[in-house]
Design an enzyme around this catalytic site. Structure first.
Site, PDB file in Angstrom:
ATOM      1  N   ASP A  67      -6.246  -5.774  11.338  1.00 46.72           N
ATOM      2  CA  ASP A  67      -6.598  -6.852  10.333  1.00 46.72           C
ATOM      3  C   ASP A  67      -7.743  -6.424   9.642  1.00 46.72           C
ATOM      4  O   ASP A  67      -8.875  -6.226  10.204  1.00 46.72           O
ATOM      5  CB  ASP A  67      -6.970  -8.110  11.298  1.00 46.72           C
ATOM      6  N   VAL A  68      -7.596  -6.013   8.293  1.00 48.80           N
ATOM      7  CA  VAL A  68      -8.649  -5.459   7.616  1.00 48.80           C
ATOM      8  C   VAL A  68      -9.940  -6.281   7.403  1.00 48.80           C
ATOM      9  O   VAL A  68     -11.068  -5.990   7.054  1.00 48.80           O
ATOM     10  CB  VAL A  68      -8.143  -5.226   6.248  1.00 48.80           C
ATOM     11  N   ASN A  89      -3.862  -0.399   1.223  1.00 47.52           N
ATOM     12  CA  ASN A  89      -2.549  -1.126   0.489  1.00 47.52           C
ATOM     13  C   ASN A  89      -2.710  -2.669   0.903  1.00 47.52           C
ATOM     14  O   ASN A  89      -2.194  -3.556  -0.049  1.00 47.52           O
ATOM     15  CB  ASN A  89      -1.324  -0.556   0.835  1.00 47.52           C
ATOM     16  N   TYR A 154      -7.641 -12.972  -7.472  1.00 44.70           N
ATOM     17  CA  TYR A 154      -6.999 -11.747  -7.390  1.00 44.70           C
ATOM     18  C   TYR A 154      -7.459 -10.624  -8.336  1.00 44.70           C
ATOM     19  O   TYR A 154      -7.616  -9.519  -8.023  1.00 44.70           O
ATOM     20  CB  TYR A 154      -5.505 -11.859  -7.606  1.00 44.70           C
ATOM     21  N   LYS A 158      -9.428  -7.108  -7.574  1.00 40.46           N
ATOM     22  CA  LYS A 158      -8.792  -5.855  -7.896  1.00 40.46           C
ATOM     23  C   LYS A 158      -9.584  -5.196  -8.946  1.00 40.46           C
ATOM     24  O   LYS A 158      -9.732  -3.863  -8.885  1.00 40.46           O
ATOM     25  CB  LYS A 158      -7.560  -5.781  -8.512  1.00 40.46           C
ATOM     26  N   THR A 189      10.108  -6.458  -5.919  1.00 41.06           N
ATOM     27  CA  THR A 189      10.300  -6.530  -4.214  1.00 41.06           C
ATOM     28  C   THR A 189      10.932  -7.825  -4.025  1.00 41.06           C
ATOM     29  O   THR A 189      11.029  -8.749  -4.702  1.00 41.06           O
ATOM     30  CB  THR A 189       8.934  -6.567  -3.727  1.00 41.06           C
TER      31      THR A 189
HETATM   32  P1  NAD Z   1       3.386  -7.779   0.508  1.00 37.68           P
HETATM   33  O1  NAD Z   1       2.771  -9.260   0.666  1.00 37.68           O
HETATM   34  O2  NAD Z   1       4.636  -7.559   0.651  1.00 37.68           O
HETATM   35  O3  NAD Z   1       2.392  -6.857   1.300  1.00 37.68           O
HETATM   36  C1  NAD Z   1       0.900  -6.970   1.712  1.00 37.68           C
HETATM   37  C2  NAD Z   1       0.832  -6.600   3.101  1.00 37.68           C
HETATM   38  O4  NAD Z   1      -0.700  -6.691   3.411  1.00 37.68           O
HETATM   39  C3  NAD Z   1       1.560  -7.340   3.926  1.00 37.68           C
HETATM   40  O5  NAD Z   1       2.299  -6.470   5.100  1.00 37.68           O
HETATM   41  C4  NAD Z   1       0.634  -8.152   4.747  1.00 37.68           C
HETATM   42  O6  NAD Z   1       0.921  -8.665   5.800  1.00 37.68           O
HETATM   43  C5  NAD Z   1      -0.415  -7.234   4.747  1.00 37.68           C
HETATM   44  N1  NAD Z   1      -1.870  -7.851   4.847  1.00 37.68           N
HETATM   45  C6  NAD Z   1      -2.445  -8.795   4.242  1.00 37.68           C
HETATM   46  N2  NAD Z   1      -3.572  -9.333   4.715  1.00 37.68           N
HETATM   47  C7  NAD Z   1      -3.827  -8.430   5.744  1.00 37.68           C
HETATM   48  C8  NAD Z   1      -4.822  -8.271   6.607  1.00 37.68           C
HETATM   49  N3  NAD Z   1      -5.723  -8.898   6.665  1.00 37.68           N
HETATM   50  N4  NAD Z   1      -4.974  -7.250   7.458  1.00 37.68           N
HETATM   51  C9  NAD Z   1      -3.906  -6.256   7.545  1.00 37.68           C
HETATM   52  N5  NAD Z   1      -2.861  -6.638   6.678  1.00 37.68           N
HETATM   53  C10 NAD Z   1      -2.608  -7.497   5.745  1.00 37.68           C
HETATM   54  O7  NAD Z   1       2.772  -7.358  -1.249  1.00 37.68           O
HETATM   55  P2  NAD Z   1       2.893  -6.126  -1.841  1.00 37.68           P
HETATM   56  O8  NAD Z   1       3.639  -6.655  -2.953  1.00 37.68           O
HETATM   57  O9  NAD Z   1       3.603  -5.068  -1.070  1.00 37.68           O
HETATM   58  O10 NAD Z   1       1.519  -5.779  -2.073  1.00 37.68           O
HETATM   59  C11 NAD Z   1       0.936  -4.481  -1.486  1.00 37.68           C
HETATM   60  C12 NAD Z   1      -0.137  -4.107  -2.417  1.00 37.68           C
HETATM   61  O11 NAD Z   1       0.149  -3.802  -3.562  1.00 37.68           O
HETATM   62  C13 NAD Z   1      -1.283  -5.117  -2.676  1.00 37.68           C
HETATM   63  O12 NAD Z   1      -2.705  -4.715  -2.449  1.00 37.68           O
HETATM   64  C14 NAD Z   1      -0.937  -5.785  -4.021  1.00 37.68           C
HETATM   65  O13 NAD Z   1      -2.140  -6.375  -4.432  1.00 37.68           O
HETATM   66  C15 NAD Z   1      -0.652  -4.581  -4.575  1.00 37.68           C
HETATM   67  N6  NAD Z   1       0.129  -4.735  -5.799  1.00 37.68           N
HETATM   68  C16 NAD Z   1       1.286  -5.190  -5.864  1.00 37.68           C
HETATM   69  C17 NAD Z   1       2.216  -5.244  -6.931  1.00 37.68           C
HETATM   70  C18 NAD Z   1       3.602  -5.957  -6.929  1.00 37.68           C
HETATM   71  O14 NAD Z   1       4.055  -6.113  -8.050  1.00 37.68           O
HETATM   72  N7  NAD Z   1       4.264  -6.099  -5.875  1.00 37.68           N
HETATM   73  C19 NAD Z   1       1.526  -4.872  -8.216  1.00 37.68           C
HETATM   74  C20 NAD Z   1       0.335  -4.523  -8.262  1.00 37.68           C
HETATM   75  C21 NAD Z   1      -0.479  -4.522  -7.044  1.00 37.68           C
END
Ligand code: NAD
Length: 250
Positions: A67-68, A89, A154, A158, A189
C-alpha cells in the site's frame, strides 16, 4: 540500434498498482522482455494469481503486498531485494467540481499519487544507490501538463509528480539512479470503455489530433525505453504518449 537496445533481460523490476490496468500490463510486458518482475498491490491474492499466470507463460514473476500510502508497507516491500527498475504506477482519481469536493478527497488523491510516489521512489533509490544504480519510471499523465474540468486533485498531483521526477533526477544522478516520467494520454482500459462509447466520450476523442484513444500497447516501447539501458543518458525527462492531445489546437 536494433530491438536489442530495449532489453531488460536479467533485470529485477517492481511495478506498483500491478493488480489491474496499466500496471498489470507493464508487469507482463517487462516479464516478457526478460525481467524478473514483482507485482506489488494492496490485494496480495490478486497479484499472486497474476504473477502465477505470468510464470505459467514461462516468464519470471513474484508478488508482494504494497500500500503506497503506508510507509511501513513500502519499507517491507523493498526489504528483500534491491530492484534495477521500479515503475511507480499506482494512482487514483476523485472526480468532481473543485467548488464541492471535500478537502479529504483532495488529500486522498495527493496521499496516493504524490506522497506514495515519493515513498516508493525513495525506497527504490536507496536500494539502487547501493547496487550500482537503476531506473525509476513515474507514471504521470497529460493532466500533469494541462488541465481539464473536474479533476483538479488528480491534475495537481500529476503536475507535482512531473516536478518531483526532475528533483529526484537532479539529486540521484550521482548514484546512478535515473528518474523519468511517462505521461500517457487517454488509454482505453476495461474501466473507461463504457464512457468512451457515450456522446461525451466520442466528443473527447474528436479533440485528440490522431482521433483515437491510446491502446495499452502504445505504451510498450516508451516504457521499455525508459526502463532499459537504452535510455542511459535520459534522466529528468518527461515523455508524453498521447496521440498529440497536448498539442491539440486552441
Ligand atoms: P487502475 O485503477 O486500473 O489502476 C490503478 C492501480 O493502482 C490499481 O491496481 C489500484 O489497486 C492501485 N492502487 C491504488 N491505490 C493504491 C495504493 N494505495 N497502494 C497500492 N496500489 C494502489 O487505473 P489505470 O488506468 O491502470 O492507472 C494506472 C496509472 O496510470 C495511474 O497512475 C493513472 O493515473 C495513470 N494514467 C492512466 C491513464 C489512463 O487513461 N488509463 C492515463 C494517464 C495516466
Amino acid at each position: 540500434m536494433g530491438e536489442m537496445g530495449l532489453t531488460v533481460k536479467g533485470k529485477r523490476a517492481l511495478v506498483t498498482g500491478a493488480s489491474s490496468g496499466l500496471g498489470l500490463h507493464f508487469a507482463g510486458l517487462l516479464a516478457e522482455a526478460g525481467a524478473e518482475v514483482t507485482l506489488a498491490a494492496r490485494r496480495l491474492k490478486k497479484v499472486s494469481a497474476e504473477a502465477e499466470a505470468i510464470t505459467k507463460m514461462g516468464h519470471r514473476a513474484a508478488a508482494v503486498r504494497l500500500d503506497v500510502t503506508d510507509p511501513a508497507s513500502v519499507t517491507a516491500a523493498f526489504a528483500e531485494h534491491a530492484y534495477d527498475i521500479v515503475i511507480n504506477n499506482a494512482g487514483i482519481s476523485e472526480e468532481g467540481s473543485a467548488l464541492e469536493m471535500d478537502v479529504s478527497a483532495f488529500q486522498r488523491v495527493l496521499d496516493t499519487n504524490l506522497t506514495g510516489v515519493f515513498a516508493v521512489a525513495q525506497a527504490a533509490a536507496r536500494g539502487m544507490a547501493q547496487n550500482g544504480g537503476g531506473s525509476i519510471v513515474n507514471i504521470a499523465s497529460i493532466l500533469g501538463l494541462r488541465v481539464a474540468g473536474h479533476v483538479s486533485a488528480y491534475a495537481a498531483s500529476k503536475a507535482a509528480v512531473v516536478h518531483l521526477t526532475k528533483a529526484f533526477a537532479l539529486e540521484w544522478a550521482r548514484h546512478g539512479v535515473r528518474v523519468n516520467a511517462l505521461c500517457p494520454g487517454y488509454i482505453e482500459t476495461p474501466i473507461n470503455t463504457e464512457f468512451f462509447a457515450t456522446e461525451a466520450g466520442q466528443a473527447l476523442i474528436r479533440r485528440i489530433p490522431q482521433r483515437r484513444l491510446g491502446q495499452l500497447t502504445d505504451l510498450d516501447a516508451p516504457l521499455l525505453l525508459l526502463s532499459s539501458d537504452a535510455s542511459a543518458f535520459m534522466t529528468g525527462s518527461v515523455m508524453a504518449v498521447d496521440g498529440g492531445h497536448l498539442v491539440s489546437g486552441l
